[in-house]
Design a protein around this motif. Structure first.
Motif, PDB file in Angstrom:
ATOM      1  N   VAL A   1       0.840  -1.197   0.000  1.00 37.32           N
ATOM      2  CA  VAL A   1       0.000   0.000   0.000  1.00 37.32           C
ATOM      3  C   VAL A   1       0.880   1.253   0.000  1.00 37.32           C
ATOM      4  CG1 VAL A   1      -1.718   1.309   1.307  1.00 37.32           C
ATOM      5  CG2 VAL A   1      -1.898  -1.193   1.149  1.00 37.32           C
ATOM      6  N   GLY A   2       1.917   1.255   0.840  1.00 33.16           N
ATOM      7  CA  GLY A   2       2.822   2.398   0.889  1.00 33.16           C
ATOM      8  C   GLY A   2       3.553   2.622  -0.414  1.00 33.16           C
TER       9      GLY A   2
ATOM     10  N   ILE B   1       2.453   1.792  -3.482  1.00 33.02           N
ATOM     11  CA  ILE B   1       1.507   2.349  -4.459  1.00 33.02           C
ATOM     12  C   ILE B   1       1.378   3.853  -4.259  1.00 33.02           C
ATOM     13  CG2 ILE B   1      -0.918   2.364  -5.157  1.00 33.02           C
ATOM     14  CD1 ILE B   1      -0.940  -0.682  -4.459  1.00 33.02           C
ATOM     15  N   HIS B   2       1.226   4.272  -3.033  1.00 34.05           N
ATOM     16  CA  HIS B   2       1.059   5.694  -2.756  1.00 34.05           C
ATOM     17  C   HIS B   2       2.346   6.473  -2.979  1.00 34.05           C
ATOM     18  CE1 HIS B   2      -2.648   4.657  -0.069  1.00 34.05           C
ATOM     19  NE2 HIS B   2      -2.948   4.702  -1.354  1.00 34.05           N
ATOM     20  N   ALA B   3       3.493   5.874  -2.636  1.00 29.83           N
ATOM     21  CA  ALA B   3       4.777   6.555  -2.854  1.00 29.83           C
ATOM     22  C   ALA B   3       5.052   6.779  -4.331  1.00 29.83           C
ATOM     23  CB  ALA B   3       5.914   5.749  -2.224  1.00 29.83           C
TER      24      ALA B   3
ATOM     25  N   GLY C   1       2.862   7.685  -6.345  1.00 39.26           N
ATOM     26  CA  GLY C   1       1.925   8.706  -6.791  1.00 39.26           C
ATOM     27  C   GLY C   1       0.609   8.173  -7.307  1.00 39.26           C
ATOM     28  N   GLU C   2       0.293   6.934  -6.965  1.00 38.42           N
ATOM     29  CA  GLU C   2      -0.936   6.322  -7.455  1.00 38.42           C
ATOM     30  C   GLU C   2      -1.881   6.043  -6.294  1.00 38.42           C
ATOM     31  OE1 GLU C   2      -1.553   5.988 -10.586  1.00 38.42           O
ATOM     32  OE2 GLU C   2       0.441   6.356 -11.425  1.00 38.42           O
ATOM     33  N   GLU C   3      -3.152   5.950  -6.602  1.00 40.15           N
ATOM     34  CA  GLU C   3      -4.150   5.581  -5.602  1.00 40.15           C
ATOM     35  C   GLU C   3      -4.478   4.088  -5.650  1.00 40.15           C
ATOM     36  OE1 GLU C   3      -5.377   7.454  -3.193  1.00 40.15           O
ATOM     37  OE2 GLU C   3      -4.030   9.058  -3.869  1.00 40.15           O
ATOM     38  N   ARG C   4      -4.333   3.492  -6.859  1.00 38.78           N
ATOM     39  CA  ARG C   4      -4.687   2.093  -7.036  1.00 38.78           C
ATOM     40  C   ARG C   4      -3.695   1.443  -7.985  1.00 38.78           C
ATOM     41  NH1 ARG C   4     -10.174   1.627  -9.534  1.00 38.78           N
ATOM     42  NH2 ARG C   4     -10.367  -0.405  -8.518  1.00 38.78           N
TER      43      ARG C   4
ATOM     44  N   ARG D   1      -7.172  -4.391   1.729  1.00 41.71           N
ATOM     45  CA  ARG D   1      -7.249  -3.042   1.181  1.00 41.71           C
ATOM     46  C   ARG D   1      -7.767  -3.046  -0.251  1.00 41.71           C
ATOM     47  NH1 ARG D   1      -4.768   1.324   3.472  1.00 41.71           N
ATOM     48  NH2 ARG D   1      -6.055   2.346   1.886  1.00 41.71           N
TER      49      ARG D   1
ATOM     50  N   ASP E   1      -9.587  -1.105  -1.665  1.00 34.51           N
ATOM     51  CA  ASP E   1      -9.672   0.237  -2.225  1.00 34.51           C
ATOM     52  C   ASP E   1      -8.440   0.619  -3.021  1.00 34.51           C
ATOM     53  OD1 ASP E   1      -8.529   0.125   0.490  1.00 34.51           O
ATOM     54  OD2 ASP E   1      -8.209   2.281   0.249  1.00 34.51           O
ATOM     55  N   VAL E   2      -7.299  -0.072  -2.808  1.00 34.94           N
ATOM     56  CA  VAL E   2      -6.079   0.274  -3.544  1.00 34.94           C
ATOM     57  C   VAL E   2      -5.741  -0.763  -4.621  1.00 34.94           C
ATOM     58  CG1 VAL E   2      -5.139   1.529  -1.565  1.00 34.94           C
ATOM     59  CG2 VAL E   2      -4.467  -0.848  -1.943  1.00 34.94           C
TER      60      VAL E   2
END
Length: 316
Positions: A82-83, A85-87, A89-92, A112, A114-115
């Motif tokens: 999850v980290g 994906i977000h690092a 710059g993406e949400e999913r 999760r 949602d991701v």
């Protein structure tokens, strides 16, 4: 060629191999592997219009290796995905795993959703939470001879695998492949023996495995050692405790399962769909790769890449 860099994720530095632009696909390796196990998929997926990232997961390769076994729970591993994906710059993202990476991928989709756009697991089906802790269960069933129980002993497997890295990877990679001449032995470590006794040295390497590949594994694990990866196994009972709240939960995102028909983990074609339907009701038609063993994306890269591309495009 993939670009290599590091990313700071949850207080750790993770090494990434990255190629392409487009929707994000995260490729998660298993044991004992590192990003390199996806070398055949990175470019084709990138050329098909995806941004493909294969990390060395915590404990492996050039990523950080926390000392405490408690730092390798499934919540840590899912948190890293999850980290990441977000690092990036993406949400999913699409999340694809092999072996232990499959378990992380399935759990990421479960915990999760949602991701996760869609999830694919290679070799290992989703494993529902059983009635008792898994290490306790296998210890009672096999007298502690199951390989999970061998791996949970601090320092024992590390010493065996680290003694001769070249021999270790020749035996592991050949012994679990579809090219071995005999059926796979039950993964029960013989009394007084070791895990590598379950496989033989190949007279010659199969066509999918080169001396350069062996050297890459030897170099990577010469730097990292095996403790980080083995700590994933040592966390199995703790994972059982931590995931009680998800008992009976199902994966609700689109799912794909790919397995070689000579993989020790192959459950038999008649068992795949019932198991998938119970765990991931929105699954696509599973793909069984003839002649492939456990290292399916390395042994049959074209078939696996084609299956993944078909799945990714159908869920875009």
């Amino acid at each position: 060629m993939p670009q290599h860099r590091t990313a700071d994720i949850n207080g750790l530095r993770l090494h990434l191999a990255e190629e392409g632009e487009g929707p994000l696909v995260v490729l998660l390796h298993g044991f004992p592997e590192f990003w390199y196990s996806w070398r055949h998929q990175l470019r084709p997926l990138a050329e098909a219009g995806f941004r493909v990232v294969a990390p060395d997961q915590r404990g492996y390769g050039d990523s950080d290796r926390p000392a405490s076994p408690e730092a390798y729970s499934i919540l840590h591993l899912v948190g890293d995905v999850v980290g990441l994906i977000h690092a990036l710059g993406e949400e999913r993202a699409y999340v694809v795993g092999h072996d232990w990476g499959s378990l992380v991928a399935w759990q990421t989709a479960l915990l999760r959703p949602d991701v996760v756009r869609a999830v694919a697991g290679l070799s290992i089906l989703p494993m529902p939470r059983g009635p008792v802790p898994p290490l306790l269960s296998t210890r009672e069933q096999t007298g502690g001879r199951f390989y999970w129980n061998y791996f949970e002993q601090p320092g024992v497997a590390e010493a065996e695998f680290g003694k001769d890295l070249d021999r270790t990877f020749r035996r592991m990679l050949y012994g679990a492949s579809g090219d071995r001449p005999e059926p796979p032995a039950p993964p029960l470590v013989p009394p007084g023996g070791g895990f590598l006794d379950l496989a033989a040295d190949p007279e010659t390497l199969p066509g999918w495995l080169t001396e350069e590949d062996i050297a890459a594994y030897v170099a990577a694990f010469g730097r990292s050692g095996f403790t980080g990866g083995l700590n994933w196994y040592r966390s199995l009972d703790r994972n059982w405790e931590l995931t009680a709240a998800w008992q009976g939960a199902r994966i609700e995102v689109p799912a794909l399962y790919v397995v070689g028909d000579r993989d020790r983990a192959f459950p038999g074609e008649d068992r795949i769909v019932p198991a998938l339907s119970a765990a991931a009701p929105h699954h696509h038609t599973p793909v069984v790769v003839p002649g492939a063993g456990h290292w399916v994306q390395q042994e049959r890269p074209e078939a696996v890449t084609a299956a993944l591309l078909g799945f990714l495009r159908s869920t875009a």
